[in-house]
Design an enzyme around this catalytic site. Sequence first.
Site, PDB file in Angstrom:
ATOM      1  N   LYS A 117       0.848  -1.206   0.000  1.00  0.00           N
ATOM      2  CA  LYS A 117       0.000   0.000   0.000  1.00  0.00           C
ATOM      3  C   LYS A 117       0.875   1.246   0.000  1.00  0.00           C
ATOM      4  O   LYS A 117       1.872   1.314   0.752  1.00  0.00           O
ATOM      5  CB  LYS A 117      -0.895  -0.026   1.242  1.00  0.00           C
ATOM      6  CG  LYS A 117      -1.912   1.113   1.320  1.00  0.00           C
ATOM      7  CD  LYS A 117      -2.772   0.961   2.575  1.00  0.00           C
ATOM      8  CE  LYS A 117      -3.870   2.027   2.644  1.00  0.00           C
ATOM      9  NZ  LYS A 117      -4.731   1.855   3.833  1.00  0.00           N
ATOM     10  N   SER A 142      -9.541   1.958   2.853  1.00  0.00           N
ATOM     11  CA  SER A 142      -8.568   2.740   2.134  1.00  0.00           C
ATOM     12  C   SER A 142      -7.530   1.898   1.395  1.00  0.00           C
ATOM     13  O   SER A 142      -6.841   2.407   0.528  1.00  0.00           O
ATOM     14  CB  SER A 142      -7.852   3.669   3.112  1.00  0.00           C
ATOM     15  OG  SER A 142      -7.125   2.920   4.068  1.00  0.00           O
ATOM     16  N   SER A 180     -10.358  -0.477   6.931  1.00  0.00           N
ATOM     17  CA  SER A 180      -9.628  -0.280   5.671  1.00  0.00           C
ATOM     18  C   SER A 180      -8.950  -1.509   5.094  1.00  0.00           C
ATOM     19  O   SER A 180      -8.461  -1.460   3.962  1.00  0.00           O
ATOM     20  CB  SER A 180      -8.573   0.819   5.846  1.00  0.00           C
ATOM     21  OG  SER A 180      -9.177   2.086   5.858  1.00  0.00           O
TER      22      SER A 180
END
Lengths: 431, 431
Positions: free
Chosen positions: B78, B147, B171
């Site tokens: 990420k 996210s 997330s």
Amino acid sequence: MSEKPIYELTASEIVRRTTSGKITAEAMARACLDHIAEREPAVQAWHYIDPDLVIQQAQALDRGAAQGMLQGVPVGIKDIIDTADMPTEYGTPIHAGHRPHIDATCVALTRRAGGVVMGKTVSTEFANRHPGKTRHPMDPLRTPGGSSSGSGAAVGARMVPLALGTQTSGSTIRPAAYNGCFGYRPTWGDFRMVGVMEAAGSLDTLGLIARSVEDVALYRSVLLGQKTASPDPVATKPRRVGVCHTQFWEKTDEATKAAIESCAQAMSKGGAKVTDLKLPASFDAIDETHQRISSFEFARNRAWEINHHYAEISETLRENRIKQGLAYTFEEYRDARDHSEKLKLQMDDIFKDYDVILTPSAQGEAPLGLNATGAHDFSTIWTICHTPSMTLPLFSGPNKLPIGVQLVTRRDADRYLFEVSLWTCGLFGKA
Amino acid sequence: MSEKPIYELTASEIVRRTTSGKITAEAMARACLDHIAEREPAVQAWHYIDPDLVIQQAQALDRGAAQGMLQGVPVGIKDIIDTADMPTEYGTPIHAGHRPHIDATCVALTRRAGGVVMGKTVSTEFANRHPGKTRHPMDPLRTPGGSSSGSGAAVGARMVPLALGTQTSGSTIRPAAYNGCFGYRPTWGDFRMVGVMEAAGSLDTLGLIARSVEDVALYRSVLLGQKTASPDPVATKPRRVGVCHTQFWEKTDEATKAAIESCAQAMSKGGAKVTDLKLPASFDAIDETHQRISSFEFARNRAWEINHHYAEISETLRENRIKQGLAYTFEEYRDARDHSEKLKLQMDDIFKDYDVILTPSAQGEAPLGLNATGAHDFSTIWTICHTPSMTLPLFSGPNKLPIGVQLVTRRDADRYLFEVSLWTCGLFGKA
């Protein structure tokens, strides 16, 4: 009566003058820079300082309309805390020349409040044990303590009124005590740690080193991101004081023992109920608990350095921290973490019977020798328990060097800690 | 029977082949790169990917003697997690072009274990709500969740077998569920967060997105810094299952409700004692508690960006998070933090009566629309309580899109969570 030199002003005194137009941020910065120039060759508190950059910051403040909570206050920042306009090297040659792309949260909040970042203060290697170049301001043959060595020495030597340190065991309280300063370790979790090198996150906090309780309270408001400062703390007499000798009492120097007894007597005379507090046996093995948590986390936190720069890590750090940290299994770590959580809840219970605990800040005066930074044990219990604590510069030892006493309150009672600290200082005519 | 394509191998299958010489890390990487080239135009899971750099990493592994726990496994990272050889931009143009000087701990441990960092997966802005470019792999008009949008989509689209996300509310669990993956949120504090952008440290954890429970367990060993992998988890029947509808049940889609009921029935049929678990009233206001903690911390953590780049922050983030976060007083924050600590201890008590909790992973299938990433509420309780949880990709909804069910165990019982997850998957013939 002659006024004290400008560089001796506290942060609160500076703010009163800058915001009322009695002094400019630039004049204030220049006074401190001059004093630093005089003292730095002997003390070596600074890892990086650029006078031009300091003056630029101060001039910008003088031009601006804002009147921040720290307007024009010179601040030292431990060199494990990121600054976008100055290098940040974490006390290791591995990161020589590194310049972070953003300020740490605590630095950004300091600047937002009008603080002037004077430079980066010396840290031990990765905020651990291997010392940097800094010497005690009152005796160059002695350590200033660590790991916040430069922050302690800079405030002690009157170079700046305020400095940021960090604490994972005793890294703020000890150098503050050695250098005759107030040192404050907040309730764990109160101050954001973004941009602060993590030693062991389960224990790490920022630490403030200052020359008055009022200054500590003021800087706390800034670092919490408050819009206005909280009211100044008012001296408050605690009802119940527990004197905690801890399991380290045997290795405590006589002068420190005397300081604790003297402080306890004064508090009692001042009207507090002062009794001895013996911690339950569950606290006996706290050093092992601390060692497991801090080493396990530290060794993993340095994964990149271990992958790429293992040989450049000091032998001290490799042998005493990293090898041991890597050798602990996750289960051993988790057991220690669970134990620390139990101790934290036990400490909450203890504080049902005591308003404040009085305990040594360090073993004694700053010891001779520059190869180590003094014993950290004296803060381990409180660091593990996430309690706020403050060292008060009320005593001195056989070599006329400062000796602090440490006050501890329950978690979340930081404001109360300030109030009791003021009261305690008042007992010695020092508030 | 035709073998499945190489890019569909799980991490554990890959390691068995690379370490036995059946496939090279390079061949593995090329297979994934080819599949990424095919799928990426529609999915847009990657914020940064450099095929040459991927091949270099793989070739270096093939040349080396080491046989790591993740030997040759392609991993997505990420883009709020620092990488020294690739940009890291935190989902915001403010940090465009930023290249960290060191790897995050989790990245360094991944590389040490022989993992191949394929690239940086898309994050929402600062791991918050404002979405990036990624689309759902099965329907480009739908969000992949967030996210950890790119990590969910990349694993879902078979681009990589493993990806790192993070979780501050939902997330990791939500994008994993939307994309038909296993998603694992560890006990808070288990994985070091050095080099991971902090959204709200009191809640943040890494999150793993994978295609098997075995892979999650394997990657967990790596990220704990273990020297060898823990034994593979073995399916274990829980004695007592609590079905927790939570206060969000009313807004839960019918297909999710049906999935929970179906899973509960299967677990009961499989021999577990399955009962309804209603949380005490103290959990009712958990959204407010979560909002206070996450916004207070987030707004302070972005102090530098607020000082210097306020206008470049999305309106969504400014209005929904930063203004509110800055408006909370420290006392309001501290009260919420204290409340969350009480809830955590209450949850410990609840787990005296239940071995595992079954609860929705998300509201339903990935919703239509690319301006938002779906409701985060369904993980809030477990995030606040620091418990480990796993979403299992066992169901689908009216649009044939994945629906996950979430299992939660007590803090520190991550290994047990894996075992119960395997057992649960087995009930549906999927282990």
